[in-house]
Enzyme design. Structure first.
Site, PDB file in Angstrom:
ATOM      1  N   LYS A  77       0.681  -1.323  -0.106  1.00 53.26           N
ATOM      2  CA  LYS A  77       0.209  -0.240   0.038  1.00 53.26           C
ATOM      3  C   LYS A  77       0.828   1.229   0.109  1.00 53.26           C
ATOM      4  O   LYS A  77       1.904   1.316   0.571  1.00 53.26           O
ATOM      5  CB  LYS A  77      -0.741  -0.007   1.189  1.00 53.26           C
ATOM      6  CG  LYS A  77      -1.795   1.076   1.245  1.00 53.26           C
ATOM      7  CD  LYS A  77      -2.903   0.828   2.602  1.00 53.26           C
ATOM      8  CE  LYS A  77      -3.955   2.001   2.536  1.00 53.26           C
ATOM      9  NZ  LYS A  77      -4.774   2.005   3.785  1.00 53.26           N
ATOM     10  N   SER A 152      -9.776   1.995   3.195  1.00 53.39           N
ATOM     11  CA  SER A 152      -8.960   2.833   2.355  1.00 53.39           C
ATOM     12  C   SER A 152      -7.563   1.770   1.492  1.00 53.39           C
ATOM     13  O   SER A 152      -7.240   2.362   0.515  1.00 53.39           O
ATOM     14  CB  SER A 152      -8.133   3.710   3.182  1.00 53.39           C
ATOM     15  OG  SER A 152      -7.159   3.110   4.068  1.00 53.39           O
ATOM     16  N   SER A 176      -9.773  -0.258   7.264  1.00 55.61           N
ATOM     17  CA  SER A 176      -9.315  -0.266   5.905  1.00 55.61           C
ATOM     18  C   SER A 176      -8.644  -1.213   5.294  1.00 55.61           C
ATOM     19  O   SER A 176      -8.251  -1.389   4.427  1.00 55.61           O
ATOM     20  CB  SER A 176      -8.161   0.855   5.951  1.00 55.61           C
ATOM     21  OG  SER A 176      -8.944   1.995   5.812  1.00 55.61           O
TER      22      SER A 176
END
Lengths: 483, 103
Positions: A77, A152, A176
């Site tokens: 990420k 997210s 997330s």
């Protein structure tokens, strides 16, 4: 069968037996990315050249049979810093930021021999539940390209679900990792707060943030958590606890395990297909010998309000560092230092980040501190006590990960409160600091449903054991989106 | 306590946070912030008089290390991300307006 349909263990065995090479696996990864990335949009940065070079080097050096993860690909990420590779947190304010050192987890996956294939899209600074607040691009759900991948960590989840990478790292401040795992029909673990070092994670809510793995199977997930866990002198909140082998005893089953289902998690607001899938999962656990009973987490309904005050307050402080001076975006034409700060931040941050900074600033400002920040900190105690009470008599808590399946792109992004309320089943876990996983447990109207299993502090092993038992008894993890 | 935030409050908070909200956007932000603050104020309905505050999710222990100097991050490397520098210092616009500009 594509190389990417294999588990990490299978790939490792194939490497050791010389049935494949790290380079061949890596080539398959990039072939799959080029085949699907136009539709999915999971990556902000793809590091093909470096990854192929590294894979060749590892083939030449020979794969160590004792190093299970060596030579295997992973995605990261984009809020986890990676030395020499652009790291943006999906924000304009970091659009050209190339870190000069690695996050502890980036270092640890390298030490384990894993090879990063690139950096994955996300909501800007991890603030959002749909990956739509990314400055750079939209990521689409591989099960239905008109739906969000969640957020997210939407890029991480979509990359794993679409077979671009076998595993990926994400971060979870209020859901997330778990919510996008649920929306994409894969496995996502938010470890206990303190289990994994946050050093080099671009901070959002420091008392809540945790890094964790995405995977298609439970065991793959545990293997990656093995590699990234542990105390770190660079993160003073990382736990001094011994790290067990999370795969040890994973096949022991759930016979006699006591599982609580909070009535608040099964209430009216659930999409009918989600409720049905979770109730079926309860039956599966019963048939496997677990004792499943209704419990109560009475303060659940206050989780969202407490979370948004606390997370935004911490964010407003953490994001003060983005000022255009030492790194990142710098606005043009500012005539004074103050103007430079204001222009840089106003041009560099997107609307959602601004809203959270303002909510946090408001909650911490004189006159509102007691009514907002302090009050939320007290409610946080009540939420933690709710969990402790249940865990006095139960080994695990079970419920849905999200109230719905993946929603339409554009469906919630204009209404911040609607987007926040969607986090109701995930934020209490972060407030309490306990670990939780989302695993696939069915489909509702063609979209995957996630089952959330919440454990005691530092008891990820029980979560993995129960998740593995469910996976062995069901076939949901074998379903693949048509791309 | 129930608060209704108005445009002036939003401008004030933005100023504290070193943000600027344009005239075009102030209405939108004010409505959104008002809705968000309404939502978080449901905490008011909960009696928390004797409840202690919790500020983190960890079991903190005091961790000691040997008092030994270790190398820090390389100074030159740190400058790789600096937009403008001069003589090993970061260059910024004038901090105090003394009429000389940033010479």
């Amino acid at each position: 069968m594509s190389l990417l349909e294999h588990t990490l263990e299978e790939l490792h065995t194939m490497l050791v037996n010389k049935e494949t090479t790290a380079e061949e696996i890596m080539t398959a990864v990039f072939a799959r990315i080029s085949e699907t990335e136009d539709k999915i949009g999971a990556f902000i940065t793809i590091t093909e050249e470096e990854a192929l070079l590294k894979a060749r080097e590892m083939d030449e050096a020979g794969i160590d049979p004792d190093d299970l993860l060596s030579g295997l690909p992973i995605g990261i990420k984009d809020n986890i810093i990676t030395e020499g590779t652009l790291t943006t947190a999906a924000s304009r304010i970091l659009e050209d930021f190339v870190p000069i050192y690695d996050a502890t987890v980036s270092k640890k996956i390298k030490e384990a021999g894993m090879i990063s294939v690139g950096k994955l899209n996300m909501d800007e600074f991890a603030m959002g539940g749909s990956t739509e607040t990314s400055y750079f691009k939209l990521t689409r759900n591989p099960w239905n390209l008109e739906k969000v991948p969640g957020g997210s960590s939407g890029g991480s989840a979509a990359a794993v679900a679409s077979g671009q990478v076998p595993v990926a790292l994400g971060t979870d401040t209020g859901g997330s990792i778990r919510q996008p795992a649920a929306f994409n029909g894969i496995v996502g673990m938010k470890p206990t707060y303190g289990r994994v070092s946050r050093f080099g994670l671009i901070a959002f809510g420091s008392s809540l943030d945790q890094i964790g793995p995405f995977s298609r199977t439970v065991k793959d997930n545990a293997l990656v958590l093995n590699a990234i866990s542990g105390a770190d002198p660079a993160d003073s909140m990382s736990a001094q606890q011994e790290v067990p082998d999370f795969t040890a005893g994973i096949e022991k089953g759930v016979k006699g395990m006591k599982i609580g289902v909070p009535k608040e998690y099964m209430s009216e607001g659930l999409q009918p297909g989600v409720k049905e899938a979770v109730l079926k999962a309860v039956e599966t656990y019963r048939s496997l010998g677990a004792i499943v009973e209704e419990v109560s987490l009475p303060h659940s309904q206050y989780g969202i309000a407490a979370y948004y005050i606390i997370a935004s307050s911490e964010a407003s402080s953490n994001l003060q560092r983005f000022d255009g001076i030492r790194y990142g975006y710098r606005a043009e034409g500012a005539e004074s230092l103050d103007e430079l700060y204001i222009k840089t931040r106003s041009e560099g941050f997107g609307d959602e980040v601004k809203r959270r900074i303002m909510l946090g600033t408001f909650s911490l400002s004189s006159g509102y501190y007691d009514a907002h920040f302090k009050k939320a900190a007290k409610v946080r105690t009540l939420i933690r006590q709710d969990f402790e009470k249940v865990f006095d008599s139960y080994d695990l808590i079970l419920g849905p990960t999200a109230t719905t399946t993946a929603f339409d792109i554009g469906g919630k992004v204009k209404d911040p409160v609607a987007m926040y309320l969607a986090d109701i089943l995930t934020v209490p876990v972060n407030l309490a600091g306990v670990p939780a996983i989302s695993i696939p447990c069915g489909f509702s109207e063609g979209m995957p449903v996630g089952l959330q299993l919440i454990g005691k502090h530092f008891d990820e092993q029980t979560i993995y054991r129960a998740a593995y038992a469910f996976e062995q008894a069901t076939d949901f993890h074998k379903e693949r989106p048509n791309l | 306590m129930t608060v209704n935030v108005n445009e002036q409050d939003i401008r004030h908070v933005a100023k504290l946070a070193k943000l600027e909200i344009s005239d075009d956007e102030i209405k939108k932000f004010t409505v959104q912030m008002d809705n968000i603050i309404d939502m978080v104020e449901q905490l008011d309905t909960l009696d928390t008089k004797d409840v202690p505050e919790m500020y983190h999710g960890a079991f903190i222990e005091n961790v000691m290390r040997e008092d030994k100097a270790v190398p820090g991050t390389d100074r030159e490397a740190l400058f790789e991300n600096v937009k403008e520098s001069k003589d090993g210092l970061i260059r910024v616009p004038a901090i105090i307006d003394n009429g000389e500009g940033d010479a």
